[in-house]
Design a protein around this motif. Structure first.
Motif, PDB file in Angstrom:
ATOM      1  N   LEU A 209      11.305   9.309  -9.425  1.00  0.00           N
ATOM      2  CA  LEU A 209      10.217  10.250  -9.159  1.00  0.00           C
ATOM      3  C   LEU A 209       8.931   9.509  -8.854  1.00  0.00           C
ATOM      4  O   LEU A 209       8.485   8.665  -9.631  1.00  0.00           O
ATOM      5  CB  LEU A 209       9.972  11.146 -10.373  1.00  0.00           C
TER       6      LEU A 209
ATOM      7  N   GLY B 119       5.553   0.321 -10.029  1.00  0.00           N
ATOM      8  CA  GLY B 119       6.314   1.055  -9.007  1.00  0.00           C
ATOM      9  C   GLY B 119       7.706   0.477  -8.871  1.00  0.00           C
ATOM     10  O   GLY B 119       8.231  -0.155  -9.797  1.00  0.00           O
TER      11      GLY B 119
ATOM     12  N   ASN C  46       2.979  -2.666   6.665  1.00  0.00           N
ATOM     13  CA  ASN C  46       3.153  -1.657   7.725  1.00  0.00           C
ATOM     14  C   ASN C  46       1.834  -1.302   8.402  1.00  0.00           C
ATOM     15  O   ASN C  46       0.771  -1.693   7.953  1.00  0.00           O
ATOM     16  CB  ASN C  46       3.755  -0.380   7.143  1.00  0.00           C
TER      17      ASN C  46
ATOM     18  N   LEU D 123       8.239 -12.194  -3.737  1.00  0.00           N
ATOM     19  CA  LEU D 123       7.000 -12.946  -3.929  1.00  0.00           C
ATOM     20  C   LEU D 123       6.883 -13.560  -5.330  1.00  0.00           C
ATOM     21  O   LEU D 123       6.046 -14.421  -5.565  1.00  0.00           O
ATOM     22  CB  LEU D 123       5.788 -12.050  -3.650  1.00  0.00           C
TER      23      LEU D 123
ATOM     24  N   SER E 255       2.905  -4.409  -5.798  1.00  0.00           N
ATOM     25  CA  SER E 255       3.483  -3.064  -5.654  1.00  0.00           C
ATOM     26  C   SER E 255       4.231  -3.003  -4.330  1.00  0.00           C
ATOM     27  O   SER E 255       3.952  -2.163  -3.483  1.00  0.00           O
ATOM     28  CB  SER E 255       2.378  -2.013  -5.738  1.00  0.00           C
ATOM     29  N   THR E 256       5.189  -3.919  -4.174  1.00  0.00           N
ATOM     30  CA  THR E 256       5.897  -4.057  -2.901  1.00  0.00           C
ATOM     31  C   THR E 256       7.176  -3.231  -2.809  1.00  0.00           C
ATOM     32  O   THR E 256       7.945  -3.396  -1.873  1.00  0.00           O
ATOM     33  CB  THR E 256       6.234  -5.540  -2.636  1.00  0.00           C
ATOM     34  N   GLY E 257       7.407  -2.333  -3.761  1.00  0.00           N
ATOM     35  CA  GLY E 257       8.533  -1.412  -3.628  1.00  0.00           C
ATOM     36  C   GLY E 257       9.893  -2.059  -3.812  1.00  0.00           C
ATOM     37  O   GLY E 257      10.038  -3.091  -4.483  1.00  0.00           O
TER      38      GLY E 257
ATOM     39  N   GLY F  19       1.164   4.226   2.558  1.00  0.00           N
ATOM     40  CA  GLY F  19       2.095   5.299   2.162  1.00  0.00           C
ATOM     41  C   GLY F  19       3.477   4.810   1.807  1.00  0.00           C
ATOM     42  O   GLY F  19       4.188   5.444   1.046  1.00  0.00           O
TER      43      GLY F  19
ATOM     44  N   VAL G  27       5.941   6.809 -10.671  1.00  0.00           N
ATOM     45  CA  VAL G  27       5.448   5.591 -10.016  1.00  0.00           C
ATOM     46  C   VAL G  27       3.924   5.565 -10.120  1.00  0.00           C
ATOM     47  O   VAL G  27       3.309   4.563 -10.498  1.00  0.00           O
ATOM     48  CB  VAL G  27       5.880   5.556  -8.530  1.00  0.00           C
TER      49      VAL G  27
ATOM     50  N   HIS H 174      11.583  15.221   3.224  1.00  0.00           N
ATOM     51  CA  HIS H 174      12.039  16.339   2.385  1.00  0.00           C
ATOM     52  C   HIS H 174      11.004  16.654   1.309  1.00  0.00           C
ATOM     53  O   HIS H 174      10.101  15.852   1.063  1.00  0.00           O
ATOM     54  CB  HIS H 174      13.391  16.014   1.755  1.00  0.00           C
TER      55      HIS H 174
ATOM     56  N   LEU I   4      19.264   0.533  -5.173  1.00  0.00           N
ATOM     57  CA  LEU I   4      18.003  -0.058  -4.729  1.00  0.00           C
ATOM     58  C   LEU I   4      17.693  -1.228  -5.647  1.00  0.00           C
ATOM     59  O   LEU I   4      18.043  -1.207  -6.815  1.00  0.00           O
ATOM     60  CB  LEU I   4      16.896   0.994  -4.842  1.00  0.00           C
TER      61      LEU I   4
ATOM     62  N   GLY J  74       0.685   1.161  -4.940  1.00  0.00           N
ATOM     63  CA  GLY J  74      -0.505   0.379  -4.597  1.00  0.00           C
ATOM     64  C   GLY J  74      -1.750   1.255  -4.465  1.00  0.00           C
ATOM     65  O   GLY J  74      -2.818   0.916  -4.979  1.00  0.00           O
TER      66      GLY J  74
ATOM     67  N   GLY K  64       0.815  -1.223   0.000  1.00  0.00           N
ATOM     68  CA  GLY K  64       0.000   0.000   0.000  1.00  0.00           C
ATOM     69  C   GLY K  64       0.840   1.261   0.000  1.00  0.00           C
ATOM     70  O   GLY K  64       0.539   2.218   0.703  1.00  0.00           O
ATOM     71  N   GLY K  65       1.929   1.272  -0.786  1.00  0.00           N
ATOM     72  CA  GLY K  65       2.708   2.503  -0.978  1.00  0.00           C
ATOM     73  C   GLY K  65       2.045   3.370  -2.027  1.00  0.00           C
ATOM     74  O   GLY K  65       0.871   3.176  -2.345  1.00  0.00           O
ATOM     75  N   SER K  66       2.795   4.319  -2.586  1.00  0.00           N
ATOM     76  CA  SER K  66       2.165   5.196  -3.577  1.00  0.00           C
ATOM     77  C   SER K  66       1.687   4.390  -4.775  1.00  0.00           C
ATOM     78  O   SER K  66       0.607   4.666  -5.304  1.00  0.00           O
ATOM     79  CB  SER K  66       3.091   6.320  -4.030  1.00  0.00           C
TER      80      SER K  66
HETATM   81  C1  LIG Z   1      14.450   6.324   0.480  1.00  0.00           C
HETATM   82  C2  LIG Z   1      13.836   6.851  -0.815  1.00  0.00           C
HETATM   83  C3  LIG Z   1      13.848   8.233  -1.099  1.00  0.00           C
HETATM   84  C4  LIG Z   1      13.186   8.733  -2.221  1.00  0.00           C
HETATM   85  N1  LIG Z   1      13.164  10.085  -2.468  1.00  0.00           N
HETATM   86  C5  LIG Z   1      12.391  10.578  -3.500  1.00  0.00           C
HETATM   87  C6  LIG Z   1      12.253  11.988  -3.744  1.00  0.00           C
HETATM   88  O1  LIG Z   1      12.914  12.806  -3.095  1.00  0.00           O
HETATM   89  N2  LIG Z   1      11.395  12.432  -4.709  1.00  0.00           N
HETATM   90  C7  LIG Z   1      10.657  11.546  -5.456  1.00  0.00           C
HETATM   91  O2  LIG Z   1       9.831  11.964  -6.281  1.00  0.00           O
HETATM   92  N3  LIG Z   1      10.827  10.216  -5.281  1.00  0.00           N
HETATM   93  C8  LIG Z   1      11.673   9.721  -4.342  1.00  0.00           C
HETATM   94  N4  LIG Z   1      11.815   8.365  -4.157  1.00  0.00           N
HETATM   95  C9  LIG Z   1      11.171   7.534  -5.112  1.00  0.00           C
HETATM   96  C10 LIG Z   1       9.685   7.357  -4.801  1.00  0.00           C
HETATM   97  O3  LIG Z   1       9.339   7.844  -3.594  1.00  0.00           O
HETATM   98  C11 LIG Z   1       9.434   5.964  -4.728  1.00  0.00           C
HETATM   99  O4  LIG Z   1       9.865   5.525  -5.975  1.00  0.00           O
HETATM  100  C12 LIG Z   1       7.938   5.649  -4.537  1.00  0.00           C
HETATM  101  O5  LIG Z   1       7.406   6.219  -3.385  1.00  0.00           O
HETATM  102  C13 LIG Z   1       7.844   4.160  -4.474  1.00  0.00           C
HETATM  103  O6  LIG Z   1       6.543   3.745  -4.361  1.00  0.00           O
HETATM  104  P1  LIG Z   1       6.195   2.207  -4.319  1.00  0.00           P
HETATM  105  O7  LIG Z   1       4.759   2.165  -3.982  1.00  0.00           O
HETATM  106  O8  LIG Z   1       6.689   1.535  -5.533  1.00  0.00           O
HETATM  107  O9  LIG Z   1       7.073   1.596  -3.143  1.00  0.00           O
HETATM  108  P2  LIG Z   1       6.961   1.795  -1.556  1.00  0.00           P
HETATM  109  O10 LIG Z   1       6.593   3.159  -1.202  1.00  0.00           O
HETATM  110  O11 LIG Z   1       8.225   1.248  -1.007  1.00  0.00           O
HETATM  111  O12 LIG Z   1       5.751   0.851  -1.150  1.00  0.00           O
HETATM  112  C14 LIG Z   1       5.834  -0.544  -1.064  1.00  0.00           C
HETATM  113  C15 LIG Z   1       4.890  -1.009   0.006  1.00  0.00           C
HETATM  114  O13 LIG Z   1       4.771  -2.402  -0.048  1.00  0.00           O
HETATM  115  C16 LIG Z   1       4.741  -2.907   1.264  1.00  0.00           C
HETATM  116  N5  LIG Z   1       5.171  -4.308   1.226  1.00  0.00           N
HETATM  117  C17 LIG Z   1       6.379  -4.806   0.848  1.00  0.00           C
HETATM  118  N6  LIG Z   1       6.397  -6.158   0.921  1.00  0.00           N
HETATM  119  C18 LIG Z   1       5.168  -6.528   1.358  1.00  0.00           C
HETATM  120  C19 LIG Z   1       4.560  -7.797   1.669  1.00  0.00           C
HETATM  121  N7  LIG Z   1       5.218  -8.958   1.504  1.00  0.00           N
HETATM  122  N8  LIG Z   1       3.279  -7.795   2.104  1.00  0.00           N
HETATM  123  C20 LIG Z   1       2.596  -6.631   2.269  1.00  0.00           C
HETATM  124  N9  LIG Z   1       3.103  -5.412   1.993  1.00  0.00           N
HETATM  125  C21 LIG Z   1       4.373  -5.363   1.547  1.00  0.00           C
HETATM  126  C22 LIG Z   1       5.696  -2.019   2.015  1.00  0.00           C
HETATM  127  O14 LIG Z   1       5.476  -2.050   3.403  1.00  0.00           O
HETATM  128  C23 LIG Z   1       5.383  -0.653   1.397  1.00  0.00           C
HETATM  129  O15 LIG Z   1       4.387   0.040   2.091  1.00  0.00           O
HETATM  130  C24 LIG Z   1      12.527   7.839  -3.066  1.00  0.00           C
HETATM  131  C25 LIG Z   1      12.572   6.464  -2.823  1.00  0.00           C
HETATM  132  C26 LIG Z   1      13.247   5.949  -1.735  1.00  0.00           C
HETATM  133  C27 LIG Z   1      13.321   4.446  -1.557  1.00  0.00           C
END
Ligand SMILES: Cc1cc2nc3c(=O)[nH]c(=O)nc-3n(C[C@H](O)[C@H](O)[C@H](O)COP(=O)(O)OP(=O)(O)OC[C@H]3O[C@@H](n4cnc5c(N)ncnc54)[C@H](O)[C@@H]3O)c2cc1C
Ligand code: SF4
Lengths: 114, 418
Positions: free
Chosen positions: B301, B293, B36, B262, B115-117, B40, B305, B48, B256, B15, B11-13
């Motif tokens: 950015l 994502g 979590n 999975l 969408s597990t990041g 988010g 995503v 930041h 990264l 998801g 459930g990050g951005s």
């Molecule tokens: C540390 C960091 C700094 C960044 N800074 C910037 C920035 O300054 N500006 C910008 O635009 N972008 C930035 N990014 C990039 C951008 O924020 C990310 O690319 C974006 O938020 C990622 O979204 P996501 O949903 O793919 O991943 P995430 O936000 O990581 O979400 C993944 C989610 O999946 C969940 N999850 C994982 N495994 C499981 C499981 N087995 N079961 C259930 N849930 C699970 C996690 O708990 C998490 O909530 C940054 C990225 C990182 C890692």
């Protein structure tokens, strides 16, 4: 004469600014605007955290709602680190009003319900 | 067993954006499963600003950006489970998760979006020579500690790797009173954005050592010294270039990797992105399993995503409505000269609604460069860029009508203008 890197786009032009604020090295006009601002009045948005009394969290993310003069950043940090707030807090709530009389507020950037 | 039409894992951005888009397209039977205690993802610790310039046309901090999405999820009433870790996905799309209230739960899904990041490469992954003292953290761990728990991991800090998280942590720790002695980058150019080099390092006179890496780490129980040295083009240390720093903390910002755990047991191919091979709908080798994502490829950015998550949601809804036919002309998309990877790797052109986007990264920085997209040996698109760097992903959007359906290979490559 001063040298700086333009951060407006990924090209990252190497800018050279003379004492009369003439800019060279910029590929486009945006570089000149940036260099002048940066050399006459550099500002930065500050993001940090303050302590919060809450059931869930220990720190609350905050930001300056406008950019602060660069030279005030550390003074602002010192003041923010002496501050603490209580939940509930909502995004945009003012944590420190009109910091140093600069017409800039430090505001919450996260909701903390309890 | 519970049944759901669409299960979103993470459930990050990504998801949240996928769930919202699927809802907007009419899908109502959705479940988001998040490990979590909050929605988010990683943005919760990225306090930041710099998020959302494309999406909201304003500069937001990470928590502000994610809150806009989590509020929308609440508003629409899209169901989610928190504190729930997904343990397994089976071939026939049974998702197994566990939490302390429900125990182990199985959900039979018609479609899944992963969408597990991503996770950070750590000391084990890069094999730093020398002792193994405490005081070595990934930049993201240190970020979580200081921003969410109010705990500064050290006072005298060296940073290995010029990735953006490391740069942002250089500033963050300096603001909190630590002394950051420098950042070493193995490559002759930074892995982070120029903006971060200027605002996180130059603003605080923190030196950036390009073509340098850590040669030795010393300390009996806790870290005491870090020695760096310059490397030549073959990545061998150059003698006489050693610099030693007295530090209590080493932060690693060395890359990264998509969190594809999975997918490991499933017959899903992994591509050069280290994420799954996907088609134009962000669908993996298993029909009805999608990814988007950072788990698909690492994004710089969050706006991109979110855009990609919407493409995955469109794909999942097409699939659920029987509209993904996987028929007609197919393309294999390959990275050519100068390109590290391209997403997607497969295109069923007849399943594309109107536009198709190719996302890719270059291998090294280029100036005054043309990007070419070729079908077989015919150029279907050419774009000029004044500059292009590996740390910024490129997106090229193409109209469906540009595709000729003659050859089966598409290649993306760059050529520098002389
Ligand atoms: C540390 C960091 C700094 C960044 N800074 C910037 C920035 O300054 N500006 C910008 O635009 N972008 C930035 N990014 C990039 C951008 O924020 C990310 O690319 C974006 O938020 C990622 O979204 P996501 O949903 O793919 O991943 P995430 O936000 O990581 O979400 C993944 C989610 O999946 C969940 N999850 C994982 N495994 C499981 C499981 N087995 N079961 C259930 N849930 C699970 C996690 O708990 C998490 O909530 C940054 C990225 C990182 C890692
Ligand atoms: S001067 Fe123009 S082209 Fe050069 S970095 Fe700045 S914005 Fe980009």
């Amino acid at each position: 004469m001063k040298e700086l890197t333009c951060i407006i786009c990924p090209r990252g032009c190497h800018l050279v600014v003379d004492d009369e604020l003439n800019v060279s090295g910029n590929t486009c006009p945006r570089g000149a605007v940036y260099a002048k601002q940066e050399l006459t009045h550099p500002t930065r948005t500050l993001t940090t955290t303050v302590r919060i009394v809450s059931e869930k969290e220990v720190s609350l993310p905050v930001k300056s709602d406008k950019p602060l003069p660069k030279e005030k950043i550390f003074d602002a940090m010192a003041l923010i680190n002496k501050t603490s707030v209580k939940a509930p807090i909502k995004i945009g709530d003012v944590v420190i009003k009109n910091i140093f009389g600069l017409d800039v507020n430090i505001v919450a950037t996260k909701d903390v319900s309890r | 067993m519970i049944k759901k039409r669409l299960v979103i894992i993470g459930g990050g951005s990504a998801g949240m954006a996928a769930a919202i888009k699927a809802y907007e397209l009419g899908e109502r039977d959705i479940l988001i499963i998040e490990k979590n205690a909050y929605l988010g993802g990683i943005l919760n610790q990225c306090i930041h600003n710099g998020f959302g310039l494309h999406e909201f046309k304003e500069e937001l901090t990470g928590p502000e950006f994610m809150t806009r999405f989590s509020k929308k999820v609440e508003e629409l009433g899209i169901p989610y489970r928190l504190n729930s870790n997904v343990l397994n996905i089976s071939n026939d799309k049974v998702v197994t998760y566990s939490n302390s209230q429900e125990g182990i739960v199985e959900v039979k899904a018609d479609a899944i979006i992963l969408s597990t990041g991503c996770y950070e490469r750590n000391a084990g992954a890069i094999q730093i020579p020398g002792d193994r003292p405490s005081g070595v953290y990934t930049a993201g761990q240190a970020q979580l500690f200081v921003n969410c728990y109010g705990y500064l991991v050290g006072k005298r800090v060296f940073i290995l790797g010029s990735g953006d998280i490391g740069l942002i942590m250089a500033r963050r720790m300096t603001l909190e009173g630590a002394k950051v002695l420098g950042v070493a980058e193995l490559m002759p150019y930074s892995a982070g954005l120029n903006r971060n080099i200027v605002q996180c390092l130059k603003d605080f006179n923190i030196p950036l050592y390009l073509s340098h890496t850590v040669k030795k780490v010393e300390g009996l129980s806790h870290l005491e010294k870090v020695t760096i040295a310059k490397v030549d083009e073959k990545m061998n240390f150059i003698e006489g270039t050693d610099i030693t720093f007295d530090v209590d903390t080493l932060l690693l910002s060395v890359g990264l990797l998509p969190n594809v755990d999975l997918f490991n047991k499933l017959p899903i191919r992994i591509s050069r992105t280290r994420g799954a091979v996907v088609n134009q709908a962000m669908e993996s080798d298993i029909r009805g399993i999608f990814a988007c994502g950072n788990v698909l490829h690492v994004h710089d950015l969050v706006d991109y995503v979110v855009e990609e998550a919407r493409e995955a949601a469109v794909g999942a809804v097409q699939y659920l409505n029987g509209e993904l036919k996987h028929e007609g002309h197919v393309y294999e998309v390959n990275p050519g000269n100068g390109i590290g990877y391209v997403v997607p790797q497969i295109v069923y052109i007849d399943d594309v609604k109107d536009k198709l986007s190719f996302k890719f990264r270059v291998r090294k920085p280029y100036k005054d460069v043309d990007i070419y997209i070729k079908e077989g040996d015919k150029v279907i698109k050419k774009i000029f860029k004044p500059a292009i760097i590996p740390s910024e992903m490129e997106i090229v959007k193409l109209d469906k009508s540009l595709f000729l359906k003659e050859a089966n290979e598409i290649s993306v490559y760059v050529e520098e203008r002389k």
